[in-house]
Design a protein around this motif. Structure first.
Motif, PDB file in Angstrom:
ATOM      1  N   MET A 294      -2.614  -0.308  -1.575  1.00 45.45           N
ATOM      2  CA  MET A 294      -3.281  -1.321  -2.103  1.00 45.45           C
ATOM      3  C   MET A 294      -3.475  -0.353  -3.981  1.00 45.45           C
ATOM      4  O   MET A 294      -3.913   0.985  -3.688  1.00 45.45           O
ATOM      5  N   VAL A 295      -2.979  -0.372  -4.922  1.00 48.16           N
ATOM      6  CA  VAL A 295      -3.391   0.069  -6.088  1.00 48.16           C
ATOM      7  C   VAL A 295      -4.632  -0.659  -7.199  1.00 48.16           C
ATOM      8  O   VAL A 295      -4.941  -1.498  -7.114  1.00 48.16           O
ATOM      9  N   ARG A 296      -5.871  -0.182  -7.498  1.00 48.49           N
ATOM     10  CA  ARG A 296      -6.859  -0.135  -8.096  1.00 48.49           C
ATOM     11  C   ARG A 296      -7.439   0.905  -9.495  1.00 48.49           C
ATOM     12  O   ARG A 296      -7.516   2.382  -9.140  1.00 48.49           O
TER      13      ARG A 296
ATOM     14  N   VAL B   5      -4.577   9.635  -3.921  1.00 48.84           N
ATOM     15  CA  VAL B   5      -4.490   8.829  -2.956  1.00 48.84           C
ATOM     16  C   VAL B   5      -5.817   9.034  -1.963  1.00 48.84           C
ATOM     17  O   VAL B   5      -6.951   9.553  -1.320  1.00 48.84           O
ATOM     18  N   GLU B   6      -6.285   7.485  -1.874  1.00 56.82           N
ATOM     19  CA  GLU B   6      -7.918   7.248  -0.997  1.00 56.82           C
ATOM     20  C   GLU B   6      -7.460   6.644   0.532  1.00 56.82           C
ATOM     21  O   GLU B   6      -7.148   5.426   0.433  1.00 56.82           O
ATOM     22  N   GLN B   7      -7.834   6.958   1.533  1.00 59.83           N
ATOM     23  CA  GLN B   7      -8.119   6.409   2.797  1.00 59.83           C
ATOM     24  C   GLN B   7      -8.912   6.493   3.114  1.00 59.83           C
ATOM     25  O   GLN B   7     -10.197   7.277   3.033  1.00 59.83           O
TER      26      GLN B   7
ATOM     27  N   ASP C 261     -11.756  -3.512   2.029  1.00 61.59           N
ATOM     28  CA  ASP C 261     -12.282  -4.967   2.143  1.00 61.59           C
ATOM     29  C   ASP C 261     -11.306  -6.653   1.669  1.00 61.59           C
ATOM     30  O   ASP C 261     -10.272  -5.725   0.473  1.00 61.59           O
ATOM     31  N   LYS C 262     -11.422  -7.562   2.409  1.00 59.39           N
ATOM     32  CA  LYS C 262     -10.440  -8.782   1.630  1.00 59.39           C
ATOM     33  C   LYS C 262     -10.730  -8.913   0.056  1.00 59.39           C
ATOM     34  O   LYS C 262      -9.726  -8.793   0.078  1.00 59.39           O
ATOM     35  N   THR C 263     -11.567  -9.262  -0.238  1.00 58.62           N
ATOM     36  CA  THR C 263     -11.796  -8.766  -1.702  1.00 58.62           C
ATOM     37  C   THR C 263     -11.167  -8.694  -2.662  1.00 58.62           C
ATOM     38  O   THR C 263     -10.342  -8.692  -3.734  1.00 58.62           O
ATOM     39  N   GLU C 264     -10.926  -6.789  -2.715  1.00 58.16           N
ATOM     40  CA  GLU C 264     -10.264  -6.391  -3.151  1.00 58.16           C
ATOM     41  C   GLU C 264      -8.490  -6.731  -3.228  1.00 58.16           C
ATOM     42  O   GLU C 264      -8.561  -6.365  -4.068  1.00 58.16           O
TER      43      GLU C 264
END
Length: 303
Positions: A198-200, A233-235, A239-242
């Motif tokens: 995911m990219v945020r 990069v974060e591991q 959450d589903k909503t993200e």
């Protein structure tokens, strides 16, 4: 029917694919006591007499580790040599997929891993795009990923993929292309045979190993590529909503390569995917041996 490569490795020999058959009483068929790998072969765009294999050493090491869960000592060097010979003997002319498989090959009905014969085979088939490169739709599956305390999820154990099969069919029957599974804690885990990114806020985020994910080789490659591109990069837990408000979302794996996600449930994601596109382009260049920075990831086989 898939276009299978004509030669298989079976019971210690190279034989015609049509002759590589097992008994209906084979132990692994009944109990899922097998483990598999999968890697792509690319015809060198600059030299059609060469086949390029992506991270062959890592694939062989992971399958060797998977075999250990079955109490089977199969050195990675053995797998490596067999796969190189397999490619040479088949001399493919189109992009293809290699499936090595280790399994309990005895005939019997007692579920066990001790005092039982194990074996190893390899076959292949031509393969283009596994999922649409333009983007896919995903649903959140009602099926949950297993836990590492009940299955060795770091190995590609064949019996574990019943969950993937259930989730995939549930998604397709509901009008989606693919399923995203949660883990037992209700956090995002992976797709049916792919890791998820995911990219945020310009940061690349993916579930960490403690989320019961497969230690994907393409996943590892994407993380390395992203860091070398200067991305953070974060591991961590996701959450589903993200997923519904992600700037970009993509799946990755040997078969899927890098596949963008355009919709999760009824939430549509932006068609602008600059980070996904850059990672995908870089990975494609690497697999075609066009990036000098990653040539140690490529095994070249002359036909």
């Amino acid at each position: 029917m898939p276009d299978f490569l004509p030669i298989a490795y079976f019971e210690g020999n190279f034989v015609p694919f049509k002759d590589a058959n097992i008994s209906i009483a084979t132990h692994a068929l009944h109990y899922g006591t097998g483990a598999f790998g999968g890697l792509r072969g690319t015809i060198n765009p600059q030299n059609p007499k060469q086949v390029l294999l992506f991270r062959l050493d890592r694939h062989c090491k992971r399958l060797s580790n998977s075999a250990k869960y079955l109490h089977y000592d199969l050195p990675a060097t053995k797998i490596y040599d067999v796969i190189k010979d397999f490619v040479s003997k088949n001399a493919p002319t189109n992009p293809f997929y290699i499936r090595p498989f280790v399994y309990t090959s005895d005939l019997g009905v007692a579920p066990r891993l001790h005092n039982i014969e194990k074996n190893f085979f390899v076959y292949g088939l031509e393969m283009g795009d596994y999922l649409s490169p333009d983007g896919i739709s995903c649903r959140i599956s009602s099926w949950y990923r297993q836990e590492d305390r009940s299955l060795p999820l770091r190995g590609k154990i064949s019996g574990a993929y019943i969950t993937s099969a259930l989730a995939k069919t549930e998604a397709v029957d509901a009008g989606f292309d693919e399923a995203i599974l949660m883990n037992s804690q209700g956090k995002v885990c992976e797709a049916t045979g792919m890791n998820i990114f995911m990219v945020r806020n310009d940061k690349l985020i993916t579930p960490s190993f403690d989320q019961d994910i497969l230690e994907g080789i393409t996943r590892d490659s994407v993380i390395t590529i992203a860091k070398n591109l200067g991305l953070e990069v974060e591991q961590r837990e996701i959450d589903k909503t993200e997923l519904f408000i992600a700037d970009e979302l993509f799946l990755c794996g040997t078969a899927a390569k890098v596949t963008p996600v355009k919709r999760v449930e009824n939430y549509h994601l932006s068609p602008e995917r600059p980070i996904t596109t850059k990672i995908k382009e870089t990975l494609t260049a690497i697999t075609e041996n066009r990036d000098p920075n990653y040539q140690d990831w490529i095994t070249v086989i002359d036909l």
